[in-house]
Write an enzyme that holds these catalytic residues in place. Structure first.
Site, short mmCIF file in Angstrom:
data_model
loop_
_atom_site.label_atom_id
_atom_site.label_comp_id
_atom_site.label_asym_id
_atom_site.label_seq_id
_atom_site.Cartn_x
_atom_site.Cartn_y
_atom_site.Cartn_z
N LYS A 173 0.83 -1.20 0.00
CA LYS A 173 0.00 0.00 0.00
C LYS A 173 0.87 1.25 0.00
O LYS A 173 1.84 1.35 0.75
CB LYS A 173 -0.92 -0.01 1.22
CG LYS A 173 -1.90 -1.18 1.22
CD LYS A 173 -2.76 -1.22 2.47
CE LYS A 173 -1.96 -1.56 3.70
NZ LYS A 173 -2.80 -1.85 4.88
N THR A 204 -8.81 8.84 9.01
CA THR A 204 -8.42 7.63 8.29
C THR A 204 -8.24 6.43 9.21
O THR A 204 -7.61 5.44 8.84
CB THR A 204 -7.11 7.87 7.52
OG1 THR A 204 -6.09 8.28 8.45
CG2 THR A 204 -7.28 8.94 6.46
N GLY A 206 -8.54 3.07 10.70
CA GLY A 206 -9.10 1.80 10.24
C GLY A 206 -9.03 1.55 8.74
O GLY A 206 -9.65 0.61 8.24
N THR A 207 -8.26 2.37 8.01
CA THR A 207 -8.22 2.17 6.55
C THR A 207 -7.61 0.82 6.18
O THR A 207 -8.08 0.16 5.26
CB THR A 207 -7.42 3.30 5.86
OG1 THR A 207 -6.17 3.49 6.53
CG2 THR A 207 -8.19 4.59 5.86
N GLY A 208 -6.56 0.40 6.89
CA GLY A 208 -5.93 -0.88 6.56
C GLY A 208 -6.85 -2.06 6.82
O GLY A 208 -6.97 -2.98 6.00
N CYS A 209 -7.56 -2.02 7.97
CA CYS A 209 -8.53 -3.07 8.30
C CYS A 209 -9.61 -3.13 7.24
O CYS A 209 -10.02 -4.21 6.78
CB CYS A 209 -9.19 -2.79 9.65
SG CYS A 209 -8.07 -2.47 11.01
#
Length: 268
Positions: A173, A204, A206-209
């Site tokens: 990412k 932002t 929690g974007t990865g989850c």
């Protein structure tokens, strides 16, 4: 209805972890299930407490899910303990889990390491080789590849190294001031860029989850990996563009931005 399982920690403020995963899976049209690795006391300003579950109890949760409603995809988020990682790997092998998406949460956005060296070693040895795709951010890609990632060429080299080491696809990412919202998918000796538009939203959390759960949801529905990544990126862009603004810190996205049916109506 297709099904997906998230194995991760609980976020009491609802923006990341299990709560974000379940919201994302529902919004992406699959039935969501969970096995919780830890309880956290946290909100948009930070984490104030973590309580890990016992490894045997995590195993019981996984037994309960796999023996009744078998998941079409599995997303694995933050797992901080070696014994928990070992238990997850054991159960996923036992039940022949498929479409495993691993978000290797090891390094905070600030650069702080979130799990111990022993747990990182267990993650590398036991869970990563089972994955269909890994979704590291730049700091995590640096840990997994052992190389600095400062340019797009570095991203390609790191993703190649990780993919060849663990025998799976890698979605490296962007962000972290490197190339905004552009992500790199590397697998089977070739790579593809997925270009995204940077959305000026400071919230932002929690974007990865959310991204990894959206990918798992689409894999569960039978989409190929490229299409699953494209659809997941479109979903997260919509959730960010909804410009939800809650809390005093880095707030959550609006996971339900597209749920505009009768039951979401406000009072007149």
């Amino acid at each position: 209805m297709k099904t997906a399982l998230t194995i991760a920690g609980s976020d009491s403020s609802g923006g990341a972890g299990i709560q974000a995963d379940i919201k994302t899976m529902i919004a992406n049209g699959v039935y969501a299930m969970s096995a919780i690795t830890a309880l956290t006391a946290q909100n948009t300003t930070g984490v104030t407490g973590i309580m890990e579950v016992a490894p045997d109890f995590l195993g019981e949760q996984l037994d309960a899910v796999f023996t009744d409603i078998y998941p079409d995809a599995v997303k694995i988020g933050m797992v901080s303990g070696t014994a928990l990682i070992t238990k997850i790997a054991e159960k996923l092998r036992q039940y022949g889990a498929k479409n495993i998406v691993v978000d290797p949460v090891m390094v905070a956005t600030s650069g702080a390491k979130l799990i111990s060296d022993d747990a990182i070693a267990a993650l590398k040895e036991q869970l990563l080789p089972m994955a269909c795709v890994l979704t590291p951010n730049i700091p995590e890609a640096e840990v997994l590849s052992g190389m600095a990632v400062k340019t797009e060429e570095d991203m390609i080299a790191a993703a190649k190294s990780i993919s060849e080491t663990y025998g799976c696809a890698v979605l490296c990412k962007g962000g972290h001031q490197l190339n905004d919202a552009n992500d790199l998918l590397y697998r089977d000796g070739s790579y593809k860029w997925f270009y995204g538009k940077r959305i000026d939203n400071p919230n932002t959390h929690g974007t990865g989850c959310t991204l990894s759960s959206a990918i798992a949801s689409n894999l569960a529905k039978g989409f190929d990996l490229d299409t699953s990544v494209e659809r997941a990126k479109a979903y997260i862009s919509g959730a960010l563009a909804a410009m939800l603004d809650l809390g005093a810190g880095s707030g959550p996205m609006n996971h339900g931005f597209a749920l505009n049916g009768t039951y979401a109506e406000e009072m007149e």
